[in-house]
Design an enzyme around this catalytic site. Structure first.
Site, PDB file in Angstrom:
ATOM      1  N   GLU A 286       0.786  -1.218   0.000  1.00 44.33           N
ATOM      2  CA  GLU A 286       0.000   0.000   0.000  1.00 44.33           C
ATOM      3  C   GLU A 286       0.820   1.270   0.000  1.00 44.33           C
ATOM      4  O   GLU A 286       0.426   2.275   0.623  1.00 44.33           O
ATOM      5  CB  GLU A 286      -0.919  -0.002   1.221  1.00 44.33           C
ATOM      6  CG  GLU A 286      -0.221  -0.018   2.584  1.00 44.33           C
ATOM      7  CD  GLU A 286       0.095  -1.402   3.129  1.00 44.33           C
ATOM      8  OE1 GLU A 286       0.366  -1.513   4.339  1.00 44.33           O
ATOM      9  OE2 GLU A 286       0.074  -2.375   2.354  1.00 44.33           O
ATOM     10  N   HIS A 310      -8.234  -3.654  -1.272  1.00 40.46           N
ATOM     11  CA  HIS A 310      -7.484  -3.775  -0.022  1.00 40.46           C
ATOM     12  C   HIS A 310      -6.387  -2.712   0.053  1.00 40.46           C
ATOM     13  O   HIS A 310      -6.263  -2.007   1.067  1.00 40.46           O
ATOM     14  CB  HIS A 310      -6.873  -5.169   0.085  1.00 40.46           C
ATOM     15  CG  HIS A 310      -6.157  -5.418   1.375  1.00 40.46           C
ATOM     16  ND1 HIS A 310      -6.780  -5.933   2.487  1.00 40.46           N
ATOM     17  CD2 HIS A 310      -4.867  -5.216   1.743  1.00 40.46           C
ATOM     18  CE1 HIS A 310      -5.920  -6.034   3.481  1.00 40.46           C
ATOM     19  NE2 HIS A 310      -4.737  -5.605   3.049  1.00 40.46           N
ATOM     20  N   GLU A 311      -5.593  -2.596  -0.998  1.00 38.18           N
ATOM     21  CA  GLU A 311      -4.497  -1.619  -0.966  1.00 38.18           C
ATOM     22  C   GLU A 311      -5.033  -0.188  -0.924  1.00 38.18           C
ATOM     23  O   GLU A 311      -4.459   0.675  -0.251  1.00 38.18           O
ATOM     24  CB  GLU A 311      -3.571  -1.816  -2.176  1.00 38.18           C
ATOM     25  CG  GLU A 311      -3.020  -3.228  -2.335  1.00 38.18           C
ATOM     26  CD  GLU A 311      -2.440  -3.827  -1.059  1.00 38.18           C
ATOM     27  OE1 GLU A 311      -1.957  -3.073  -0.194  1.00 38.18           O
ATOM     28  OE2 GLU A 311      -2.495  -5.057  -0.914  1.00 38.18           O
ATOM     29  N   HIS A 314      -6.054   0.791   2.568  1.00 36.75           N
ATOM     30  CA  HIS A 314      -4.925   1.180   3.406  1.00 36.75           C
ATOM     31  C   HIS A 314      -4.690   2.693   3.385  1.00 36.75           C
ATOM     32  O   HIS A 314      -4.024   3.226   4.288  1.00 36.75           O
ATOM     33  CB  HIS A 314      -3.648   0.475   2.945  1.00 36.75           C
ATOM     34  CG  HIS A 314      -3.393  -0.825   3.627  1.00 36.75           C
ATOM     35  ND1 HIS A 314      -3.247  -0.944   4.993  1.00 36.75           N
ATOM     36  CD2 HIS A 314      -3.238  -2.081   3.130  1.00 36.75           C
ATOM     37  CE1 HIS A 314      -3.008  -2.200   5.310  1.00 36.75           C
ATOM     38  NE2 HIS A 314      -3.013  -2.912   4.197  1.00 36.75           N
ATOM     39  N   GLU A 333      -4.228  -3.993   9.392  1.00 38.27           N
ATOM     40  CA  GLU A 333      -4.769  -4.994   8.473  1.00 38.27           C
ATOM     41  C   GLU A 333      -6.213  -5.396   8.767  1.00 38.27           C
ATOM     42  O   GLU A 333      -6.971  -5.705   7.850  1.00 38.27           O
ATOM     43  CB  GLU A 333      -3.875  -6.233   8.458  1.00 38.27           C
ATOM     44  CG  GLU A 333      -2.453  -5.960   7.977  1.00 38.27           C
ATOM     45  CD  GLU A 333      -2.381  -5.451   6.542  1.00 38.27           C
ATOM     46  OE1 GLU A 333      -3.412  -5.422   5.856  1.00 38.27           O
ATOM     47  OE2 GLU A 333      -1.268  -5.083   6.114  1.00 38.27           O
ATOM     48  N   ASP A 388       8.199 -10.450   9.965  1.00 33.96           N
ATOM     49  CA  ASP A 388       7.832 -11.245   8.785  1.00 33.96           C
ATOM     50  C   ASP A 388       7.524 -12.694   9.144  1.00 33.96           C
ATOM     51  O   ASP A 388       6.707 -13.341   8.493  1.00 33.96           O
ATOM     52  CB  ASP A 388       8.966 -11.216   7.746  1.00 33.96           C
ATOM     53  CG  ASP A 388       9.145  -9.846   7.120  1.00 33.96           C
ATOM     54  OD1 ASP A 388       8.153  -9.108   7.023  1.00 33.96           O
ATOM     55  OD2 ASP A 388      10.275  -9.522   6.743  1.00 33.96           O
ATOM     56  N   TYR A 396      -5.455  -9.903   9.732  1.00 29.07           N
ATOM     57  CA  TYR A 396      -6.330  -9.505   8.639  1.00 29.07           C
ATOM     58  C   TYR A 396      -7.779  -9.919   8.907  1.00 29.07           C
ATOM     59  O   TYR A 396      -8.673  -9.080   9.027  1.00 29.07           O
ATOM     60  CB  TYR A 396      -5.874 -10.140   7.321  1.00 29.07           C
ATOM     61  CG  TYR A 396      -4.541  -9.686   6.809  1.00 29.07           C
ATOM     62  CD1 TYR A 396      -4.449  -8.806   5.736  1.00 29.07           C
ATOM     63  CD2 TYR A 396      -3.359 -10.158   7.364  1.00 29.07           C
ATOM     64  CE1 TYR A 396      -3.217  -8.398   5.237  1.00 29.07           C
ATOM     65  CE2 TYR A 396      -2.124  -9.758   6.885  1.00 29.07           C
ATOM     66  CZ  TYR A 396      -2.061  -8.874   5.822  1.00 29.07           C
ATOM     67  OH  TYR A 396      -0.835  -8.480   5.343  1.00 29.07           O
TER      68      TYR A 396
END
Length: 615
Positions: A286, A310-311, A314, A333, A388, A396
């Site tokens: 994003e 979704h992006e 953001h 998220e 990560d 999410y």
């Protein structure tokens, strides 16, 4: 180290600096934010494709918070530091002493810079290394055009430090400008105003006037062309995928308009898309003003454009209102997944939105069973792990279900007003989960008493798993798919009788994902013959089918699976396949494919898959 949750609000007359009262503890940064903060970065970088490095300097404009401090601490990872200069109160530049500490496997190397006086600005001359975790360098042969090299960044979560010496924490925000030099036939773009990149000449200037967390600083360079979709949207892409991308994503302006109406005016000016090579490890990123997008969602039928929603979402949740640490990722998220689904409902209808909810919810319930219980909490505890390594669908979809739960309890009108007020209250700020809990108690729970208790709010946020009364979205369309599947499995119907010609990709995914995991070989072959699943050109469908086939030992897929694993680097579509291959006795085959595919994968994907074969 205790770190202030620092924020920068965008005022009409410029950027005003407002520190939040609560404390955010970000264990993933060395930065001494209590002493000094960067308020603006200027980058001057050469893109060196031959040596796979960015070389030049970054200049930090500094605001001192401790009158006695004379030290600036920055995050780095795999950077070579040449020298550091600083600007004193008289405007002159002086050399500064610095120490680059030993590299930590997760946090990188602490860069400590010492000044003889409190500097106005500090300029660090450096270069990145080819192994920078936040950059990928592609040869011409690894791109769609086959004619030019390609480079792009992926700074989330803590990878900005691998190509910029920076205070690499989402607890702070910074504006930036940049000058980027490339070969004359290569176009550079950034998460900034890209009007200076419309003429391809190798010398590009960028400005980002809104303050953003460092993980949203982004760069790309390659054989990029440009095409407008609307007055506010356009696509940068290699020529081979440009027109297909425009056709796929030309509803983006409608998405912006619908979201403006629900949650307030889009704050970033333009919303353009950069189509990346297939090696991009995520669906999208994003980066403000220029979302980075995987080509695996260009399906030709707009079936996967929820990724764009979704992006875009953001732009409100994540970019405008940001998690202060990576343990608060659900604030980015979960809200984004909720807003994404609302955008899809507004643009494509309620039925499609509910199907997407149902698919995501079913996947979440599987993941919750697979993950260690502590990692199924919304307010995660990383305990020193690389962010990560702890990312999953939990922040999410569990976050989304929490917000759906609140919407159902309070009603959409009340809940929409709460969400819009939340975005307004924290615009251009970072916050922790604790601060969100205080906000929701004051502005939703207490304002509408007797509907949801704070005990229930805290159960959603701090307890593992899903509450017993969590929403479980279902779709009538899926009920019909289930009935047809049951009839076929029982021998009471044929595959030809299933009305697949009218199915959406969501119905196909539900069908494949809910087939028995021990389906007989003759039935697997019949499915493949009837529907051509092994050769599907939809990356999501292909992934679902390959997962089923690997588990069921259906060997006809392997030539196509080789092509799938070698041709794309999106972690969602390859990592679980490698894990399944290893678990189902195909380790040697999978390793051989991986050795061939690995050079084309992003460092983030390489690290994840290396660990699969290391065990």
């Amino acid at each position: 180290m205790k770190l202030s949750a620092l924020t920068f609000g965008l005022a009409l007359a410029g950027l005003s600096h407002t520190a939040l009262s609560a404390q955010a503890v970000d264990e993933h940064t060395y930065a001494n934010l209590n002493d000094v903060i960067s308020t603006h970065l200027h980058l001057d970088l050469d893109v060196d494709f031959a040596d796979k490095q960015l070389e030049g300097f970054v200049e930090h404009t500094l605001a001192w918070r401790n009158t006695q401090a004379r030290t600036l601490v920055l995050d780095t990872r795999d950077l070579e530091i040449d020298k550091v200069m600083y600007q004193g109160s008289n405007g002159k530049w002086y050399p500064a002493s610095f120490t680059l500490a030993k590299r930590d496997d997760v946090k990188g190397a602490k860069l400590t810079i010492r000044f003889k006086q409190q500097a106005k600005k500090a300029r660090i001359y450096y270069n990145s290394l080819p192994q920078a975790s936040g950059l990928q360098w592609l040869t011409p042969e690894q791109t769609a055009s086959k004619s030019h090299p390609f480079m792009y960044s992926q700074s989330q979560a803590i990878h900005a430090r691998s190509w910029i010496p920076v205070q690499d924490t989402p607890a702070m925000r910074v504006t930036y400008s940049a000058r980027v030099n490339t070969p004359k036939d290569v176009r550079a773009v950034m998460s900034a105003d890209n009007s200076g990149a419309l003429i391809k000449d190798g010398d590009y200037w960028f400005d980002m006037p809104q303050a953003i967390p460092p993980y949203l600083i982004a760069i790309g360079a390659g054989n990029l062309e440009y095409k407008k979709m609307s007055h506010q949207t356009a696509i940068f892409a290699e020529p081979q995928i440009l027109d297909a991308s425009v056709a796929e994503f030309n509803d983006t302006q409608a998405m912006i308009d619908k979201t403006n109406a629900m949650y307030g005016e889009y704050a970033w000016g333009r919303y353009d898309l950069l189509m990346l090579p297939p090696s991009f490890p995520f669906g999208g990123m994003e980066n403000p003003r220029l979302s980075f997008i995987t080509p695996t969602v260009v399906a030709g039928d707009k079936s996967l454009v929820n990724l764009i929603a979704h992006e875009l979402a953001h732009s409100w949740s994540g970019n405008l209102v940001t998690n202060a640490t990576w343990e608060d990722l659900w604030l980015n998220e979960g809200f984004t997944s909720y807003v994404e689904n609302r955008i899809m409902e507004e643009v494509f209808g309620r039925e499609r939105a509910v199907m997407e909810q149902a698919l995501d919810s079913a996947r979440l319930r599987t993941v919750v069973e697979e993950l260690p219980a502590p990692d199924t909490r919304l307010n995660l505890r990383l305990n020193g792990r690389d962010p990560d390594d702890a990312f999953s669908t939990v922040p999410y979809t569990k976050g989304q279900l929490f917000l759906i739960y609140l919407e159902e309890k309070f009603g959409r009108k009340v809940f929409d007003a709460f969400v819009k007020g939340y975005f307004d209250a924290y615009a251009f700020k970072s916050l922790t989960t604790a601060e969100f809990v205080q906000y929701i108690e004051q502005h939703l729970i207490n304002k509408h008493p007797g509907i949801v208790s704070m005990d229930k709010v805290n159960e959603w946020i701090h307890q593992p798993g899903l509450p017993a009364d969590a929403p479980n979205p279902t779709s009538d369309a899926f009920d019909k798919v289930d009935a047809a599947t049951k009839a076929w499995l029982a021998g009471n119907s044929t595959l030809n009788a299933i009305p697949t010609t009218s199915w959406t990709v969501h119905e196909w995914l539900h069908f494949i994902n809910n087939l028995p995991r021990d389906l007989a070989q003759d039935k697997m072959a019949a499915l493949d013959q009837a529907f051509g699943l092994t050769n599907s050109t939809n990356a999501e469908l292909a992934f679902a089918w390959f997962m089923l086939a690997v588990g069921n030992g259906y060997d006809a897929i392997y030539p196509a699976l080789d092509k799938h694993l070698s041709g794309i680097g999106r972690r969602k579509l390859i990592v679980r396949l490698y894990k399944s291959l290893v678990a189902n006795g195909k380790r040697d085959w999978a390793y051989e494919v991986y050795q061939k595919a690995r050079p084309g994968y992003h460092p983030l994907a390489q690290g994840t898959i290396d660990a699969i074969f290391a065990n």
